[in-house]
Design a protein around this motif. Sequence first.
Motif, PDB file in Angstrom:
ATOM      1  N   ARG A  20      46.235  71.063  57.926  1.00 39.22           N
ATOM      2  CA  ARG A  20      46.760  70.010  58.052  1.00 39.22           C
ATOM      3  C   ARG A  20      46.747  69.711  59.519  1.00 39.22           C
ATOM      4  O   ARG A  20      46.133  68.876  60.084  1.00 39.22           O
ATOM      5  CB  ARG A  20      48.334  70.079  57.858  1.00 39.22           C
ATOM      6  CG  ARG A  20      48.871  68.587  58.045  1.00 39.22           C
ATOM      7  CD  ARG A  20      50.101  68.109  57.288  1.00 39.22           C
ATOM      8  NE  ARG A  20      51.210  69.193  57.568  1.00 39.22           N
ATOM      9  CZ  ARG A  20      52.229  69.355  57.058  1.00 39.22           C
ATOM     10  NH1 ARG A  20      52.725  68.514  56.001  1.00 39.22           N
ATOM     11  NH2 ARG A  20      53.362  70.290  57.532  1.00 39.22           N
ATOM     12  N   LEU A  47      53.853  73.465  57.658  1.00 45.34           N
ATOM     13  CA  LEU A  47      53.247  73.525  56.403  1.00 45.34           C
ATOM     14  C   LEU A  47      53.250  74.804  55.376  1.00 45.34           C
ATOM     15  O   LEU A  47      52.964  75.744  56.171  1.00 45.34           O
ATOM     16  CB  LEU A  47      51.525  73.136  56.601  1.00 45.34           C
ATOM     17  CG  LEU A  47      50.783  72.965  55.057  1.00 45.34           C
ATOM     18  CD1 LEU A  47      51.281  71.768  54.200  1.00 45.34           C
ATOM     19  CD2 LEU A  47      49.548  73.061  55.358  1.00 45.34           C
ATOM     20  N   LYS A  48      53.816  74.654  54.348  1.00 47.92           N
ATOM     21  CA  LYS A  48      53.996  75.844  53.661  1.00 47.92           C
ATOM     22  C   LYS A  48      52.668  76.434  52.952  1.00 47.92           C
ATOM     23  O   LYS A  48      51.985  75.534  52.484  1.00 47.92           O
ATOM     24  CB  LYS A  48      54.927  75.672  52.516  1.00 47.92           C
ATOM     25  CG  LYS A  48      55.362  76.967  51.685  1.00 47.92           C
ATOM     26  CD  LYS A  48      56.444  76.471  50.496  1.00 47.92           C
ATOM     27  CE  LYS A  48      56.724  77.701  49.913  1.00 47.92           C
ATOM     28  NZ  LYS A  48      57.500  77.713  48.635  1.00 47.92           N
ATOM     29  N   ASP A  50      51.985  79.196  50.979  1.00 46.24           N
ATOM     30  CA  ASP A  50      51.967  79.527  49.744  1.00 46.24           C
ATOM     31  C   ASP A  50      52.701  78.487  48.862  1.00 46.24           C
ATOM     32  O   ASP A  50      53.996  78.642  48.815  1.00 46.24           O
ATOM     33  CB  ASP A  50      52.519  80.866  49.635  1.00 46.24           C
ATOM     34  CG  ASP A  50      52.266  81.696  48.213  1.00 46.24           C
ATOM     35  OD1 ASP A  50      52.013  81.018  47.387  1.00 46.24           O
ATOM     36  OD2 ASP A  50      52.923  82.649  48.209  1.00 46.24           O
ATOM     37  N   ARG A  51      52.071  77.766  48.182  1.00 39.83           N
ATOM     38  CA  ARG A  51      52.769  76.480  47.430  1.00 39.83           C
ATOM     39  C   ARG A  51      53.762  77.150  46.149  1.00 39.83           C
ATOM     40  O   ARG A  51      54.604  76.335  46.113  1.00 39.83           O
ATOM     41  CB  ARG A  51      51.751  75.443  46.965  1.00 39.83           C
ATOM     42  CG  ARG A  51      51.057  74.840  48.034  1.00 39.83           C
ATOM     43  CD  ARG A  51      49.904  73.788  47.595  1.00 39.83           C
ATOM     44  NE  ARG A  51      50.190  72.412  47.633  1.00 39.83           N
ATOM     45  CZ  ARG A  51      49.770  71.472  47.421  1.00 39.83           C
ATOM     46  NH1 ARG A  51      48.477  71.845  47.327  1.00 39.83           N
ATOM     47  NH2 ARG A  51      50.008  70.317  47.617  1.00 39.83           N
ATOM     48  N   GLU A  52      53.217  77.912  45.381  1.00 42.94           N
ATOM     49  CA  GLU A  52      53.986  78.559  44.323  1.00 42.94           C
ATOM     50  C   GLU A  52      53.628  79.907  43.989  1.00 42.94           C
ATOM     51  O   GLU A  52      52.684  80.554  44.549  1.00 42.94           O
ATOM     52  CB  GLU A  52      53.649  77.569  43.020  1.00 42.94           C
ATOM     53  CG  GLU A  52      52.161  77.581  42.773  1.00 42.94           C
ATOM     54  CD  GLU A  52      51.775  76.402  41.803  1.00 42.94           C
ATOM     55  OE1 GLU A  52      50.725  76.570  41.136  1.00 42.94           O
ATOM     56  OE2 GLU A  52      52.377  75.444  41.843  1.00 42.94           O
ATOM     57  N   TYR A  55      49.720  81.407  43.704  1.00 44.93           N
ATOM     58  CA  TYR A  55      49.051  80.451  44.459  1.00 44.93           C
ATOM     59  C   TYR A  55      47.741  80.692  44.617  1.00 44.93           C
ATOM     60  O   TYR A  55      46.563  80.280  44.527  1.00 44.93           O
ATOM     61  CB  TYR A  55      49.731  79.899  45.358  1.00 44.93           C
ATOM     62  CG  TYR A  55      48.804  78.937  46.286  1.00 44.93           C
ATOM     63  CD1 TYR A  55      48.778  77.341  45.551  1.00 44.93           C
ATOM     64  CD2 TYR A  55      48.452  79.218  47.449  1.00 44.93           C
ATOM     65  CE1 TYR A  55      47.930  76.527  46.640  1.00 44.93           C
ATOM     66  CE2 TYR A  55      47.678  78.101  48.207  1.00 44.93           C
ATOM     67  CZ  TYR A  55      47.613  77.008  47.752  1.00 44.93           C
ATOM     68  OH  TYR A  55      46.702  75.922  48.467  1.00 44.93           O
ATOM     69  N   ILE A 113      42.788  77.361  50.374  1.00 43.44           N
ATOM     70  CA  ILE A 113      44.054  76.372  50.874  1.00 43.44           C
ATOM     71  C   ILE A 113      43.341  75.083  51.364  1.00 43.44           C
ATOM     72  O   ILE A 113      43.842  73.947  51.038  1.00 43.44           O
ATOM     73  CB  ILE A 113      44.629  77.140  51.959  1.00 43.44           C
ATOM     74  CG1 ILE A 113      45.665  78.107  51.540  1.00 43.44           C
ATOM     75  CG2 ILE A 113      45.532  76.096  52.831  1.00 43.44           C
ATOM     76  CD1 ILE A 113      46.224  79.006  52.614  1.00 43.44           C
ATOM     77  N   ASP A 116      42.339  73.381  48.152  1.00 44.61           N
ATOM     78  CA  ASP A 116      43.474  72.719  47.519  1.00 44.61           C
ATOM     79  C   ASP A 116      44.433  71.664  48.121  1.00 44.61           C
ATOM     80  O   ASP A 116      44.564  70.583  47.470  1.00 44.61           O
ATOM     81  CB  ASP A 116      44.363  73.989  47.361  1.00 44.61           C
ATOM     82  CG  ASP A 116      45.849  73.613  46.527  1.00 44.61           C
ATOM     83  OD1 ASP A 116      45.449  73.034  45.146  1.00 44.61           O
ATOM     84  OD2 ASP A 116      47.011  73.737  46.808  1.00 44.61           O
ATOM     85  N   ARG A 117      44.303  71.780  49.381  1.00 44.81           N
ATOM     86  CA  ARG A 117      44.760  70.586  50.296  1.00 44.81           C
ATOM     87  C   ARG A 117      43.922  69.166  50.314  1.00 44.81           C
ATOM     88  O   ARG A 117      44.558  68.446  50.377  1.00 44.81           O
ATOM     89  CB  ARG A 117      45.208  71.036  51.702  1.00 44.81           C
ATOM     90  CG  ARG A 117      46.064  72.292  51.879  1.00 44.81           C
ATOM     91  CD  ARG A 117      47.553  71.649  51.567  1.00 44.81           C
ATOM     92  NE  ARG A 117      48.612  72.805  51.469  1.00 44.81           N
ATOM     93  CZ  ARG A 117      49.842  72.693  51.201  1.00 44.81           C
ATOM     94  NH1 ARG A 117      50.386  71.440  51.164  1.00 44.81           N
ATOM     95  NH2 ARG A 117      50.623  73.565  51.143  1.00 44.81           N
ATOM     96  N   ASP A 120      44.963  67.834  46.858  1.00 44.23           N
ATOM     97  CA  ASP A 120      46.090  67.498  46.565  1.00 44.23           C
ATOM     98  C   ASP A 120      47.185  67.813  47.919  1.00 44.23           C
ATOM     99  O   ASP A 120      47.504  68.968  48.053  1.00 44.23           O
ATOM    100  CB  ASP A 120      46.993  68.417  45.476  1.00 44.23           C
ATOM    101  CG  ASP A 120      48.496  68.052  45.249  1.00 44.23           C
ATOM    102  OD1 ASP A 120      48.785  66.996  45.792  1.00 44.23           O
ATOM    103  OD2 ASP A 120      49.181  68.607  44.457  1.00 44.23           O
ATOM    104  N   HIS A 122      49.786  66.818  49.091  1.00 39.93           N
ATOM    105  CA  HIS A 122      51.434  67.072  48.967  1.00 39.93           C
ATOM    106  C   HIS A 122      51.717  68.265  48.196  1.00 39.93           C
ATOM    107  O   HIS A 122      52.736  68.569  47.921  1.00 39.93           O
ATOM    108  CB  HIS A 122      51.661  65.869  48.508  1.00 39.93           C
ATOM    109  CG  HIS A 122      51.371  64.541  49.094  1.00 39.93           C
ATOM    110  ND1 HIS A 122      51.484  64.304  50.554  1.00 39.93           N
ATOM    111  CD2 HIS A 122      50.689  63.525  49.044  1.00 39.93           C
ATOM    112  CE1 HIS A 122      51.229  63.213  50.714  1.00 39.93           C
ATOM    113  NE2 HIS A 122      50.264  62.717  49.938  1.00 39.93           N
TER     114      HIS A 122
END
Length: 122
Positions: A20, A47-48, A50-52, A55, A113, A116-117, A120, A122
Amino acid sequence: MTKTHRLSAIRGILRQVCPRCRQGPMFRPLSIRRWIDMYAVCPVCELKFDREPGYFLGAMYVSYLLSIPPVLALVFILWLLAGWSFGGAVFGAFVAYLPFVPFMVRLSRVIWIYIDRSVDPH
């Protein structure tokens, strides 16, 4: 995606910085015991990473795709050009590639990352 944005993303991947803000490092300083120790959030923009849970499973696929070409090239070089047996060439390529695994794990996480970013944000 514009050409400038793509170059910025490639530069960010190579520098292993946040997708980001492109400033905060994703990994803690390199050490022998903690070669894939990531920050939980970007130190600059928070910015996090590790989203889930689970991941970075996608990073395993990226790592696999990045690792196959050099390992196959090593196998063919050892087998065809150096005259090793096929089994010996596979084993030799495996051993020769081992020192690059930590770098590949880090790189594949960063690429995952960024992918993925971009899909998506968000």
